[in-house]
Design an enzyme around this catalytic site. Structure first.
Site, short mmCIF file in Angstrom:
data_model
loop_
_atom_site.label_atom_id
_atom_site.label_comp_id
_atom_site.label_asym_id
_atom_site.label_seq_id
_atom_site.Cartn_x
_atom_site.Cartn_y
_atom_site.Cartn_z
N LEU A 543 123.23 37.55 -23.13
CA LEU A 543 122.34 38.31 -23.71
C LEU A 543 121.08 38.67 -22.93
O LEU A 543 120.17 39.58 -23.42
CB LEU A 543 121.78 37.62 -24.86
CG LEU A 543 122.80 37.04 -26.07
CD1 LEU A 543 122.33 36.24 -26.91
CD2 LEU A 543 123.40 38.58 -26.63
N GLU A 545 118.29 37.43 -19.26
CA GLU A 545 117.90 36.51 -18.28
C GLU A 545 116.63 36.20 -17.92
O GLU A 545 115.60 37.25 -18.15
CB GLU A 545 118.68 36.87 -16.92
CG GLU A 545 118.35 35.92 -15.69
CD GLU A 545 119.36 36.30 -14.50
OE1 GLU A 545 119.24 35.38 -13.51
OE2 GLU A 545 119.88 37.23 -14.52
N GLY A 546 116.02 35.12 -18.05
CA GLY A 546 114.53 34.62 -17.60
C GLY A 546 114.41 33.89 -16.31
O GLY A 546 115.16 33.86 -15.65
N ALA A 547 113.36 33.28 -16.25
CA ALA A 547 112.79 32.77 -15.11
C ALA A 547 113.52 31.38 -14.98
O ALA A 547 113.92 30.74 -13.94
CB ALA A 547 111.66 32.49 -14.92
N ASP A 675 101.66 31.90 -26.71
CA ASP A 675 102.16 33.01 -26.35
C ASP A 675 102.99 33.76 -27.80
O ASP A 675 103.96 34.34 -27.60
CB ASP A 675 103.30 33.08 -25.37
CG ASP A 675 103.96 34.42 -24.79
OD1 ASP A 675 103.07 35.33 -24.98
OD2 ASP A 675 104.64 34.41 -24.02
#
Length: 821
Positions: A543, A545-547, A675
């Protein structure tokens, strides 16, 4: 002790500080008028003795009068007059209250420079007359005048008219003294020859060609005899007027096209009120192309342009000098129309090198035409050797739609020597044998792979090697992709409606010391982290990709007793260091304790081998920001088929109150999100919205973040001043962010301050500017936003009161949930 130490030691430093503090208070008190008290935004004079005899003025070099928003005066019997220049310095004044005092006279121009005034209260003074000229330029919400000894005359007839035509002054019982010195209700006042004036223009519509001249005539009438004046607004064209008692004329010469669409009014005004008659000016002129730029890429390629002209110009595009025949793949789109100005673009759907070239736009109407040209380059020609090898065959790059060189190609093939033809024939025979052998091997391998896949359908998770697509069940949202190491997977910004799945992480949530200080024995039994077997997790596709790592759509078996399998979102941990593992386990405990219907549900973890995995509920419609954009007025620009239904106001309120409910829960648990934004909320079935953040938003929505130093990414467009300047995050800073989320919802997902750079946004927020009210936003909701955006954190609205108000507004409007289809 030395003299220096005596006068400069720590004790003396404290003494000097105390002296300076007292001196500051003394100086501030000197700057404030006698019998008054002052703050940075307020002046109040309520002490009757010794009292004030004139309207309070601040001393030079004291508090800036422009910052004063409220003045309260009470019990000042010697204050009788407000002069023309008494109030002019207080340009930011919003509330003026003078009660139980001796006010008798207010100069006509007293409030000429106080355009921000909204509330005036002159209760129980000595006013015998008051002209409407004092207030005609103000946008007042309240004008309270009870308890004044008005004289029954034509001078106050405007107050009666105001009460009859408007709700303001609200429920006031106003009286005046008649000739017998008896109180008469203002509602019963009848004065002969005292009525509203009238104004009439000769022409209701006015159409003229640019550069020509025109004269308007107006007649007025009424008793008392009215004054006639012209309201021309910001008319650019040169104009002059002549007026008599009942007639007036306005001559406009060399009319400019910039004045098309403007309104010109003839106004008649007397003591009782005013009347006006207006005409709309329409200017016809030849078109001009004021803006044409190189193509930009968004959802489609776009060559942006702006054209002015009236009547509306006909637009024609030319490609390399020839007429461009538009189709559904190349067409003109007009996005914004402003009477005589048209903003749009030539939209190209997936152009290639074949579309490179010169594009000419011609705009034409009955008064003339204009044209401009732009060179467009969408992509280079295929073949890496073309630019570096001058002998590369040019025929590879001929336009497929131009068959003029087919004969030449045939002729060139006839020039090949016979020996070359024989060699070529031998090579062709060898090629045929090679193809047959390779095809046989490939077919055998495919057969073996199919058998292995069938046997391994419910085998291990397989995260160490290539992750395969197992099934196509329950996943009609978008096509499945095979995911393997080193391959290009579809990015989350290109996927379907479920492309971005985000959940709470340690990055946006401030650690709660009360939580992380507890031991396992203090945890509730039902909040222990659930461990899920790796063989029960079957990947479907990536789905995003993040850090932290990747997020996959997966099927999870044996998770719920009532279902054999359910769709879930799994988040993998890329960093396998000890610190990362500790953070992983702490975050899992945190998420297990966050259980609410509007917080993304956390199912558990899988720690059998690497990578470590977190399992979250799957929200079908993806992140709220994309959902809002897909159901907004601009959805037609992004939709490939029929655009989705546009969100209604009641549905937006339904979304807002769900997010507020989730934030009430987080605040009750003493957690700060840091956030909160629509990109970090998810949408499920039946318009169910939940708060989450898997951390992928920093990659997908990179323009929403401001990089500080090497790594820190701050969502400054959602942050209050104290968070931007001092990195201070509290429940009150989350309230500010919630106000911005409401603004996002009612703008269908627009980026806050989208017209400004990050540095400009920081400057605006720290200087006290706030976002403007969205066009579709009710006034009650915008006032709620303003309550969230108070500069001082302690003055912001309470999160519970925000939720209650949104809940009441949502209940007042029934929500129809079939928007999701």
């Amino acid at each position: 002790m030395s003299p220096w130490l005596k006068w400069h030691g720590p004790a003396m430093a404290r003494l000097w500080g105390l002296c300076l503090l007292v001196l500051g208070f003394w100086r501030a008190s000197l700057a404030c008028p006698t019998s008054c008290k002052c703050s940075s935004a307020r002046i109040w004079c309520t002490e009757p003795s010794p009292g004030i005899v004139a309207f309070p003025r601040l001393e030079p070099n004291s508090v800036d009068p422009e910052n004063i928003t409220e003045i309260l005066i009470a019990n000042q019997k010697r204050l009788e007059i407000i002069n023309e220049d008494d109030v002019e310095a207080y340009v930011g004044l919003r509330n003026l209250t003078i009660v139980d005092s001796g006010l008798k006279f207010v100069a006509y121009k007293a409030f000429l420079k106080n355009s921000n005034l909204r509330h005036i209260n002159f209760t129980r003074n000595k006013l015998t007359s008051l002209s409407r000229r004092h207030f005609r330029h103000l946008d007042l919400s309240d004008l309270i005048l009870t308890g004044n000894p008005f004289t029954c005359s034509c001078d106050i007839m405007w107050l009666k008219t105001l009460q009859e035509t408007k709700s303001s002054p609200d429920t006031q019982d106003l009286y005046c003294l008649n000739e017998s010195s008896k109180n008469m209700p203002l509602a019963n006042l009848q004065i002969p020859n005292c009525g509203l004036p009238s104004a009439r223009l000769a022409a209701p519509n006015l159409t003229v060609e640019e550069g020509k001249s025109v004269t308007l005539s107006c007649s007025v009438g009424g008793d008392p005899l009215p004054t006639l004046y012209w309201d021309v607004g910001n008319l650019v064209s040169k104009h002059m007027n002549e007026t008599s008692h009942t007639q007036g004329s306005l001559r406009i010469t060399n009319i400019s096209s910039d004045d098309s669409g403007k309104q010109i009014s003839c106004v008649a005004e007397n003591l009782v009120g005013e009347d006006q008659d207006s005409v709309n000016l329409t200017v016809h002129f030849a078109p001009t192309i004021t803006f044409l730029e190189s193509p930009t890429s968004d959802h489609h390629w776009c060559i942006p342009f702006t054209v002015r002209g009236n009547p509306k110009p006909a637009l024609q595009w030319f490609y390399n000098g020839a007429i461009l025949n538009e189709s559904k793949y190349i067409c003109t789109k007009i996005h914004v129309t402003n009477h005589t100005e048209y903003h749009g673009c030539l939209q190209l759907d997936n152009p290639t090198h074949m579309n490179n070239g010169d594009y000419t736009l011609m705009a034409k109407n009955e008064y003339g035409k204009d044209e401009r040209q732009i060179s467009a380059h969408f992509m280079g020609r295929p073949g890496v050797d073309y630019e570096t090898n001058p002998n590369y065959p040019e025929v590879l790059y001929e336009d497929w739609t131009t068959p003029t060189d087919i004969g030449d190609t045939t002729n060139k093939s006839n020039e090949i020597p016979s020996t070359d033809v024989a060699d070529q024939s031998n090579r062709e025979h060898l090629s045929v044998y090679a193809v047959v052998v390779i095809a046989s091997v490939v077919g055998f391998c495919l057969l073996v792979m199919l058998l292995l896949l069938k046997l391994a359908r419910h085998s291990k998770f397989g995260m160490k090697g290539p992750a395969s697509v197992i099934s196509n069940d329950d996943d009609s949202a978008s096509p499945l992709h095979h995911i393997s190491n080193g391959s290009n997977t579809p990015s989350s910004s290109e996927g379907g409606p479920d492309a971005v799945i985000i959940g709470m992480t340690k990055i946006p949530v401030i650690e709660n010391p009360q939580y992380f200080g507890i031991t396992n024995s203090q945890l509730k039994p039902d909040t222990f982290v659930q461990h899920i077997k790796r063989h029960n997790i079957v990947l479907k596709r990536e789905l995003g990709e993040g850090a932290f790592g990747k997020v996959f759509l997966a099927e999870c078996y044996n998770l719920c007793p009532e279902q054999d399998k359910i769709l879930v979102a799994v988040k993998t941990l890329k960093d396998a260091s000890d610190n990362a593992r500790k953070d992983f386990h702490r975050e899992a405990e945190l998420l297990t304790n966050l259980q609410h219907e509007h917080i993304v549900k956390f199912y558990g973890v899988c720690v059998e081998g690497d990578p470590l995995i977190m399992v979250f509920e799957y929200m079908k419609h993806g992140d709220l920001n994309k959902f809002l954009r897909a159901h907004g007025p601009d959805a037609v620009l992004m939709a490939e088929g029929n655009p989705p239904t546009e969100l209604t106001q009641s549905q937006m309120l339904h979304i807002a109150q769900q997010i507020a409910a989730g934030m009430v829960y987080l605040a009750s648990q003493h957690f700060v999100h840091r956030d909160l934004a629509t990109r970090n909320c998810l949408v499920g079935e039946n318009l169910l919205v939940k708060i989450g953040d898997f951390g992928m938003s920093r990659d997908v929505y990179s323009t929403d973040y401001y990089r500080v130093g090497g790594h820190t990414m701050l969502p400054i467009r959602w942050m209050p001043p104290e968070s931007i300047m001092y990195r201070k995050f509290t429940t009150e800073s989350d309230v500010w962010s919630l106000g911005v989320v409401l603004w996002e919802i009612f703008t269908y997902g627009k980026q806050p301050w989208y017209q400004l750079s990050n540095n400009e946004v920081i400057e605006c927020i720290t200087q006290g500017r706030v976002l403007q009210r969205p066009r579709t936003c009710p006034q009650e909701v915008y006032e709620l936003m303003l309550g969230c955006w108070q500069r001082e954190p302690h003055t912001r609205k309470n999160i519970k009161s925000i939720h209650t108000l949104l809940q009441n507004l949502a209940k007042a409007s029934p929500v129809y949930l079939d928007i999701l289809g």
